[in-house]
Design a protein around this motif. Structure first.
Motif, PDB file in Angstrom:
ATOM      1  N   UNK A 214       0.822  -1.217   0.000  1.00  0.00           N
ATOM      2  CA  UNK A 214       0.000   0.000   0.000  1.00  0.00           C
ATOM      3  C   UNK A 214       0.850   1.260   0.000  1.00  0.00           C
ATOM      4  N   UNK A 215       2.015   1.161   0.600  1.00  0.00           N
ATOM      5  CA  UNK A 215       2.909   2.324   0.643  1.00  0.00           C
ATOM      6  C   UNK A 215       3.393   2.744  -0.735  1.00  0.00           C
ATOM      7  N   UNK A 216       3.504   1.768  -1.639  1.00  0.00           N
ATOM      8  CA  UNK A 216       3.969   2.080  -3.002  1.00  0.00           C
ATOM      9  C   UNK A 216       3.068   3.091  -3.696  1.00  0.00           C
ATOM     10  N   UNK A 217       1.780   3.072  -3.355  1.00  0.00           N
ATOM     11  CA  UNK A 217       0.818   3.926  -4.050  1.00  0.00           C
ATOM     12  C   UNK A 217       0.488   5.201  -3.287  1.00  0.00           C
ATOM     13  N   UNK A 218       1.134   5.386  -2.146  1.00  0.00           N
ATOM     14  CA  UNK A 218       0.845   6.582  -1.342  1.00  0.00           C
ATOM     15  C   UNK A 218       2.012   7.561  -1.477  1.00  0.00           C
ATOM     16  N   UNK A 219       1.789   8.794  -0.994  1.00  0.00           N
ATOM     17  CA  UNK A 219       2.908   9.743  -0.965  1.00  0.00           C
ATOM     18  C   UNK A 219       3.929   9.222   0.049  1.00  0.00           C
ATOM     19  N   UNK A 220       5.166   9.697  -0.038  1.00  0.00           N
ATOM     20  CA  UNK A 220       6.194   9.221   0.898  1.00  0.00           C
ATOM     21  C   UNK A 220       5.773   9.515   2.336  1.00  0.00           C
ATOM     22  N   UNK A 221       5.229  10.726   2.568  1.00  0.00           N
ATOM     23  CA  UNK A 221       4.826  11.100   3.932  1.00  0.00           C
ATOM     24  C   UNK A 221       3.751  10.172   4.467  1.00  0.00           C
ATOM     25  N   UNK A 222       2.727   9.921   3.640  1.00  0.00           N
ATOM     26  CA  UNK A 222       1.629   9.051   4.084  1.00  0.00           C
ATOM     27  C   UNK A 222       2.139   7.629   4.302  1.00  0.00           C
ATOM     28  N   UNK A 223       3.025   7.188   3.417  1.00  0.00           N
ATOM     29  CA  UNK A 223       3.536   5.816   3.526  1.00  0.00           C
ATOM     30  C   UNK A 223       4.410   5.659   4.772  1.00  0.00           C
ATOM     31  N   UNK A 224       5.190   6.689   5.086  1.00  0.00           N
ATOM     32  CA  UNK A 224       6.033   6.599   6.285  1.00  0.00           C
ATOM     33  C   UNK A 224       5.169   6.604   7.545  1.00  0.00           C
ATOM     34  N   UNK A 225       4.061   7.344   7.501  1.00  0.00           N
ATOM     35  CA  UNK A 225       3.140   7.335   8.639  1.00  0.00           C
ATOM     36  C   UNK A 225       2.528   5.943   8.791  1.00  0.00           C
ATOM     37  N   UNK A 226       2.119   5.377   7.650  1.00  0.00           N
ATOM     38  CA  UNK A 226       1.544   4.029   7.658  1.00  0.00           C
ATOM     39  C   UNK A 226       2.553   3.044   8.275  1.00  0.00           C
ATOM     40  N   UNK A 227       3.806   3.181   7.869  1.00  0.00           N
ATOM     41  CA  UNK A 227       4.867   2.295   8.369  1.00  0.00           C
ATOM     42  C   UNK A 227       5.022   2.438   9.887  1.00  0.00           C
ATOM     43  N   UNK A 228       5.047   3.699  10.336  1.00  0.00           N
ATOM     44  CA  UNK A 228       5.242   3.958  11.777  1.00  0.00           C
ATOM     45  C   UNK A 228       4.085   3.383  12.589  1.00  0.00           C
ATOM     46  N   UNK A 229       2.859   3.592  12.094  1.00  0.00           N
ATOM     47  CA  UNK A 229       1.681   3.072  12.824  1.00  0.00           C
ATOM     48  C   UNK A 229       1.723   1.540  12.891  1.00  0.00           C
ATOM     49  N   UNK A 230       2.109   0.922  11.778  1.00  0.00           N
ATOM     50  CA  UNK A 230       2.169  -0.546  11.753  1.00  0.00           C
ATOM     51  C   UNK A 230       3.214  -1.037  12.760  1.00  0.00           C
ATOM     52  N   UNK A 231       4.353  -0.360  12.796  1.00  0.00           N
ATOM     53  CA  UNK A 231       5.397  -0.722  13.771  1.00  0.00           C
ATOM     54  C   UNK A 231       4.860  -0.581  15.193  1.00  0.00           C
ATOM     55  N   UNK A 232       4.139   0.523  15.444  1.00  0.00           N
ATOM     56  CA  UNK A 232       3.605   0.751  16.799  1.00  0.00           C
ATOM     57  C   UNK A 232       2.627  -0.357  17.186  1.00  0.00           C
ATOM     58  N   UNK A 233       1.818  -0.795  16.224  1.00  0.00           N
ATOM     59  CA  UNK A 233       0.863  -1.886  16.484  1.00  0.00           C
ATOM     60  C   UNK A 233       1.606  -3.139  16.950  1.00  0.00           C
ATOM     61  N   UNK A 234       2.744  -3.402  16.324  1.00  0.00           N
ATOM     62  CA  UNK A 234       3.495  -4.623  16.663  1.00  0.00           C
ATOM     63  C   UNK A 234       4.002  -4.611  18.104  1.00  0.00           C
ATOM     64  N   UNK A 235       4.098  -3.397  18.693  1.00  0.00           N
ATOM     65  CA  UNK A 235       4.579  -3.298  20.069  1.00  0.00           C
ATOM     66  C   UNK A 235       3.580  -3.837  21.089  1.00  0.00           C
TER      67      UNK A 235
END
Ligand code: CO8
Length: 258
Positions: A214-235
């Motif tokens: 999904x990050x491939x189709x988003x802006x870099x900022x939105x994709x990095x936010x998505x990445x950070x949220x996913x990482x936080x979920x894993x905690x």
């Protein structure tokens, strides 16, 4: 041959092996075959113990494209009513990582099918191409889009506009193939990767796949936010606690998928 036999499915621990089985026509993707493939992949979404999928064909072909005999006589409305996108969607939406093990031809819809996978393992004699233009049509299942995202505009343009068939080595050099191995090692190598992934914490694995796609189709900022949220979920997963504790205690982790 029944519709069931067009796609053979086998389970080995947490890994599903999906084998396209129309060897007499180089695994050309007929409508019944694609319906069966979609059904198989749809069933995976409900399987909580399934961790990875290996998608393969046989020695001569992964798949030599959509079945040309199946399309030769049909027009726009029939093509529309087939709703191919729904069948492909079932594969694209597979939550588990999919590894394509490619021997022989991966052409047209067959190459597009391989590009639905997350990792592509190819044998040295494998051949890739988007030859649709040579039969008067064009790629219709991601060949113009997934390919461009994978290898860039200029390589994708050349492949789609000329319909040329390239060797696995060139496909590997351009970034279309993850691992290039000897022909007789393709399946074993793909299965080995699937097993390695299957031994890792499944929620982390699923999150990585989701964020990369999904990050491939988003802006870099939105994709990095998505990445950070996913990482936080894993905690808040038990597997994160187990993985880190095992590292600190110098022992093998035992993951539960929670
Ligand atoms: N469709 C139907 N039959 C096929 C296909 C195909 N795509 N590919 C091979 N076959 C059949 C042949 O007709 C032949 O059957 P038969 O023995 O009854 O004559 C048998 O498989 C063996 O093939 P060949 O004798 O041609 O084997 P060769 O080793 O001489 O050649 C090739 C192998 C080069 C792969 C050759 O078969 C070939 O060019 N195949 C067609 C490749 C092609 O153009 N693929 C793209 C098809 S169009 C497409 O994929 C559109 C995608 C649109 C997206 C959405 C829908 C999925």
């Amino acid at each position: 041959m029944t519709e069931q036999d067009l796609v053979l499915v086998e389970r080995q621990d947490g890994v599903a092996i999906v084998r396209i089985n129309r060897p007499e026509v180089l695994n050309a993707l007929s409508m019944p075959l694609r319906r069966r493939l979609a059904e198989v992949f749809e069933s995976f979404t409900a399987e909580s113990d399934l961790r990875a999928v290996v998608l393969t064909g046989d020695d001569r072909a992964f798949a030599a494209g959509a079945d040309i005999a199946d399309m030769a006589q049909i027009g726009t409305v029939d093509m529309y009513l087939r709703h191919n996108e729904r069948l492909w969607g079932a594969i694209a939406n597979c939550p588990q990582p999919v590894i394509a093990a490619v021997n022989g031809y991966a052409l047209g819809g067959g190459m597009e099918l391989a590009m639905h996978a997350d990792i592509i393992v190819a044998g040295r004699s494998a051949k890739f191409g988007q030859p649709e233009v040579k039969v008067g049509i064009m790629p219709g299942a991601g060949g113009t889009q997934r390919l461009t995202r994978a290898v860039g505009k200029f390589k994708a343009m050349k492949l789609c506009l000329t319909g040329e068939i390239i060797q696995a080595e060139e496909a590997h050099a351009m970034g279309l193939v993850s691992d290039l191995v000897e022909d007789d090692q393709v399946f074993t190598h793909a299965l080995g990767l699937a097993r390695r992934i299957a031994s890792l914490p499944p929620i982390a694995v699923e999150q990585i796949k989701e964020v990369i796609l999904h990050g491939q189709d988003a802006s870099l900022g939105a994709a990095l936010t998505m990445e950070r949220k996913a990482l936080q979920i894993l905690f808040s997963t038990a597997d994160k606690n187990e993985g880190m504790a095992a590292f600190l205690e110098k022992r093998k982790p035992s993951y539960t998928g929670r």
